[in-house]
Design a protein around this motif. Structure first.
Motif, mmCIF file in Angstrom:
data_model
loop_
_atom_site.group_PDB
_atom_site.id
_atom_site.type_symbol
_atom_site.label_atom_id
_atom_site.label_comp_id
_atom_site.label_asym_id
_atom_site.label_seq_id
_atom_site.Cartn_x
_atom_site.Cartn_y
_atom_site.Cartn_z
ATOM 1 N N LEU A 95 109.094 81.420 29.959
ATOM 2 C CA LEU A 95 110.391 82.398 30.112
ATOM 3 C C LEU A 95 111.607 81.175 30.237
ATOM 4 C CD1 LEU A 95 109.338 84.948 32.330
ATOM 5 C CD2 LEU A 95 110.136 84.975 29.814
ATOM 6 N N ALA A 96 111.428 79.938 30.363
ATOM 7 C CA ALA A 96 112.312 79.027 30.567
ATOM 8 C C ALA A 96 113.260 78.781 29.288
ATOM 9 C CB ALA A 96 111.645 77.487 30.743
ATOM 10 N N ALA A 97 112.846 79.264 27.915
ATOM 11 C CA ALA A 97 113.542 79.272 26.804
ATOM 12 C C ALA A 97 114.216 80.784 26.592
ATOM 13 C CB ALA A 97 112.626 78.881 25.622
ATOM 14 N N GLY A 98 113.819 81.673 27.538
ATOM 15 C CA GLY A 98 114.859 82.833 27.137
ATOM 16 C C GLY A 98 113.691 84.166 27.216
ATOM 17 N N PRO A 99 114.197 85.078 26.747
ATOM 18 C CA PRO A 99 113.317 86.344 26.439
ATOM 19 C C PRO A 99 112.377 86.211 25.531
ATOM 20 C CG PRO A 99 115.468 86.750 25.766
ATOM 21 C CD PRO A 99 115.527 85.413 26.437
ATOM 22 N N LEU A 100 111.276 87.016 25.457
ATOM 23 C CA LEU A 100 110.148 86.992 24.655
ATOM 24 C C LEU A 100 110.493 87.870 23.492
ATOM 25 C CD1 LEU A 100 107.013 86.669 26.868
ATOM 26 C CD2 LEU A 100 108.567 85.001 25.957
ATOM 27 N N PRO A 101 110.191 87.794 22.384
ATOM 28 C CA PRO A 101 110.208 88.767 21.184
ATOM 29 C C PRO A 101 109.694 90.283 22.032
ATOM 30 C CG PRO A 101 109.132 86.841 20.080
ATOM 31 C CD PRO A 101 109.431 86.607 21.803
ATOM 32 N N LEU A 102 110.075 91.391 21.426
ATOM 33 C CA LEU A 102 109.915 92.599 22.099
ATOM 34 C C LEU A 102 108.281 92.991 22.229
ATOM 35 C CD1 LEU A 102 112.899 94.895 20.921
ATOM 36 C CD2 LEU A 102 112.548 93.577 23.116
ATOM 37 N N ASN A 103 107.816 92.912 20.965
ATOM 38 C CA ASN A 103 106.393 93.462 21.020
ATOM 39 C C ASN A 103 105.501 92.357 21.890
ATOM 40 O OD1 ASN A 103 105.808 95.613 19.522
ATOM 41 N ND2 ASN A 103 106.165 94.635 17.539
ATOM 42 N N ASP A 104 105.869 90.911 21.788
ATOM 43 C CA ASP A 104 105.165 90.136 22.747
ATOM 44 C C ASP A 104 105.400 90.303 24.188
ATOM 45 O OD1 ASP A 104 104.331 89.162 20.362
ATOM 46 O OD2 ASP A 104 105.686 87.562 20.456
ATOM 47 N N ALA A 105 106.608 90.681 24.497
ATOM 48 C CA ALA A 105 106.910 90.899 26.024
ATOM 49 C C ALA A 105 105.969 92.190 26.351
ATOM 50 C CB ALA A 105 108.216 91.198 26.304
ATOM 51 N N LEU A 106 105.835 93.184 25.519
ATOM 52 C CA LEU A 106 105.454 94.510 25.839
ATOM 53 C C LEU A 106 104.009 94.334 25.985
ATOM 54 C CD1 LEU A 106 107.408 96.905 23.779
ATOM 55 C CD2 LEU A 106 107.445 96.782 26.366
ATOM 56 N N HIS A 107 103.158 93.642 25.124
ATOM 57 C CA HIS A 107 101.913 93.236 25.250
ATOM 58 C C HIS A 107 101.179 92.474 26.317
ATOM 59 C CE1 HIS A 107 100.254 94.737 21.326
ATOM 60 N NE2 HIS A 107 101.193 94.223 20.640
ATOM 61 N N LEU A 108 102.326 91.342 26.551
ATOM 62 C CA LEU A 108 102.047 90.551 27.631
ATOM 63 C C LEU A 108 102.405 91.639 28.944
ATOM 64 C CD1 LEU A 108 101.384 87.915 28.941
ATOM 65 C CD2 LEU A 108 103.806 87.340 28.542
ATOM 66 N N ALA A 109 103.313 92.306 29.202
ATOM 67 C CA ALA A 109 103.249 93.203 30.388
ATOM 68 C C ALA A 109 102.155 94.245 30.670
ATOM 69 C CB ALA A 109 104.867 93.928 30.214
ATOM 70 N N ARG A 110 101.754 94.554 29.362
ATOM 71 C CA ARG A 110 100.605 95.532 29.731
ATOM 72 C C ARG A 110 99.383 94.879 30.020
ATOM 73 N NH1 ARG A 110 97.973 98.438 24.453
ATOM 74 N NH2 ARG A 110 97.414 96.367 24.016
ATOM 75 N N GLU A 111 99.083 93.614 29.435
ATOM 76 C CA GLU A 111 98.059 92.808 30.091
ATOM 77 C C GLU A 111 97.948 92.464 31.523
ATOM 78 O OE1 GLU A 111 94.949 91.670 28.276
ATOM 79 O OE2 GLU A 111 95.713 93.345 27.448
ATOM 80 N N ILE A 112 99.355 92.145 31.965
ATOM 81 C CA ILE A 112 99.508 91.673 33.341
ATOM 82 C C ILE A 112 99.116 92.914 34.270
ATOM 83 C CG2 ILE A 112 101.176 90.971 35.000
ATOM 84 C CD1 ILE A 112 102.576 89.455 32.958
ATOM 85 N N ALA A 113 99.471 94.221 33.829
ATOM 86 C CA ALA A 113 99.422 95.370 34.514
ATOM 87 C C ALA A 113 98.059 95.955 34.642
ATOM 88 C CB ALA A 113 100.008 96.704 33.559
ATOM 89 N N ARG A 114 97.347 95.555 33.540
ATOM 90 C CA ARG A 114 95.871 95.749 33.530
ATOM 91 C C ARG A 114 95.175 94.856 34.523
ATOM 92 N NH1 ARG A 114 94.804 96.764 27.215
ATOM 93 N NH2 ARG A 114 94.948 99.046 27.140
ATOM 94 N N GLY A 115 95.665 93.564 34.880
ATOM 95 C CA GLY A 115 95.157 92.675 35.686
ATOM 96 C C GLY A 115 95.432 93.374 37.064
ATOM 97 N N VAL A 116 96.624 93.936 37.390
ATOM 98 C CA VAL A 116 96.903 94.318 38.558
ATOM 99 C C VAL A 116 96.286 95.586 39.022
ATOM 100 C CG1 VAL A 116 98.822 95.452 39.968
ATOM 101 C CG2 VAL A 116 99.149 93.366 38.509
#
Length: 485
Positions: A100-121
């Motif tokens: 994230l040091a470079a800024g926001p992620l592309p939308l689909n990538d941010a959502l996929h990654l957020a879902r993976e983190i949520a599944r870990g939680v």
């Protein structure tokens, strides 16, 4: 810090990172011919039975959940000097914080990654564990079978079902912690982690963590659809009764948005460097090497505010250089890159200067104060004043702003690292700075004066106390130099 040669059968090669309570080393498993990460409790905490037990409990929790979405623990033991350690999977692709040091992620990538983190939680919650410290530096990335996957780490302040009903102290990381986590006996539960998931998703979508007076994601980044706004905003509800009831529900809500979002080119942000880029669900990492495997118990992990003491003539302290901190603010968003700020401290400075949103606080102010305090000298020692290191903390005062607050003993001067003391500046200024927001004068210089004198003296003087004006004048000079144009 002396490099241990081995931990059990594991050869130790080099330091990956260190914090207030532990250090993580890159090791090698000779039996399996594979790299590993080895977390070792700091020697000055090894005699504390409660901290040893907390350290070992983290390894037990990670092992008991045993999910590929969490850092996995392979072994545990003690060094010859009695310090406990545990051995974990090595995250060769770095952290979400670096991504994230470079800024926001592309939308689909941010959502996929957020879902993976949520599944870990979700996996943690299924085992009765509440993480309580979800933030970008606690999400690691590892290459596996030609792809990349996330791993959640650092259960140092996690709580289990059998402890959720007991007294809780303020704990978490500002910007990502739920409101109840800032309260004594706020009784955080799984919904506190839902708030953390919402904050992480907000950061990935907008390029910044949510502020107290935050705008919805689509106001920061117009290409974010409103249905995503509603998913994230519900996760960030101050009233936990109004949040998504579980990480599973949050992940399901995100799943319903996937496939409906076109990845936008982020025309209003700087381009994402090739070194950090998610594409088609996986991270491309073109540079060799990488940072650490594991989250440390660093300044910024536990936030226990012990009160409203004045610093009087006490100043901060810090020492050794943070490995790999040159990743901080590479594009000069927060600090000038051509004005002599040591690159190894930039990430710590940015962290402290963005700890919260209050008038006057900025990374440039933190850098100017460090320059004035010590000329960025991590080994500064002034025994007569009882002040040490890069930020000139007095150990007894720093004990209140270190991870765990006054529940832990005051650090020894030799143990006051930049990783411990620079983030403590952010905690100190964010907590006590709110009490002087209405004081007239330059808010940044008032914060600098507060750091040297205390709340009551700043209030009584109606600004910087006269005795500390030479100090704040120097801070002001460097502040103008370090601010980005």
């Amino acid at each position: 810090m002396e490099t241990p040669r081995a931990a059990g059968r594991y050869r130790i090669d080099r330091l990956l990172g260190s914090g207030g309570f532990a250090a993580v080393w890159l090791g090698h498993d000779s039996e399996l011919d594979a790299p590993v990460a080895i977390k070792i409790l700091a020697d000055h905490w090894a005699q504390r039975e409660d901290l040893r037990e907390r350290f070992v409990q983290e390894a037990r929790l990670l092992r008991s959940v045993d999910s590929h979405r969490l850092v996995q623990v392979f072994d545990i033991g003690e060094l010859p000097d009695g310090r406990p350690y545990f051995v974990m999977s090595y995250a060769d692709r770095g952290t979400l914080e670096e991504l994230l040091a470079a800024g926001p992620l592309p939308l689909n990538d941010a959502l996929h990654l957020a879902r993976e983190i949520a599944r870990g939680v979700e996996a943690l919650h299924a085992h009765g564990v509440v993480h309580r410290d979800l933030k970008p530096s606690n999400v690691l990335i590892r290459s596996t079978d030609g792809a990349d996957r996330i791993m959640i780490a650092d259960l140092g302040i996690a709580r289990t079902d059998d402890r959720l009903s007991s007294l809780t102290l303020p704990a978490g990381s500002p910007g990502y912690m739920a409101p109840e986590q800032a309260q004594i006996d706020g009784a955080p539960d799984r919904r506190s982690d839902v708030y953390g998931l919402g904050a992480l998703t907000y950061h990935m979508l907008t390029g910044e963590p949510p502020a107290e007076r935050r705008r919805v994601p689509s106001e920061v980044r117009p290409t974010v659809p409103h249905n995503i706004d509603s998913v994230v905003q519900r996760a960030l509800e101050p009233d936990r009764e109004l949040r998504w009831p579980s990480a599973h529900d949050f992940a399901q809500a995100l799943s319903q948005t996937l496939g409906r979002v076109d990845t936008d080119p982020l025309p209003h942000t700087r381009p994402v460097p090739k070194r950090h880029r998610w594409r088609k669900g996986r991270l491309l990492w073109t540079a060799g090497g990488a940072l650490a495997a594991l989250l440390l118990v660093t300044g910024g992990t536990v936030w226990a505010i012990a009160g409203d003491d004045e610093r009087a003539n006490h100043a901060p302290a810090a020492p050794r250089k943070e490995h790999g901190a040159s990743m901080g603010d590479p594009n000069g968003r927060w600090l000038r890159t051509d004005r002599g700020i040591p690159p190894q401290y930039r990430r710590l400075i940015v962290r402290a200067g963005t700890w919260c949103e209050i008038p006057g606080l900025s990374p440039a102010l933190i850098a100017a104060m460090l320059k004035t305090e010590s000329n960025f000298d991590p080994d500064l020692s002034d025994p007569k004043a009882d002040e040490y290191g890069i930020a000139r903390w007095t150990p007894s005062v720093l004990s209140r702003w270190q991870p765990g607050g006054s529940n832990n003993p005051a650090p020894r001067p030799a143990d006051i690292t930049p990783e411990l003391s620079v983030p403590a500046m952010g905690r100190f200024l964010c907590s006590l700075g709110r009490q002087i927001e209405t004081v007239p004068g330059d808010p940044a210089l008032n914060l600098a004066g507060l750091y040297r004198s205390g709340v009551e003296k700043v209030k009584k003087s109606g600004g910087v106390p006269p005795a500390y004006r030479p100090y704040t004048q120097k801070v002001d000079q460097y502040l103008k130099i370090y601010r980005p144009s």
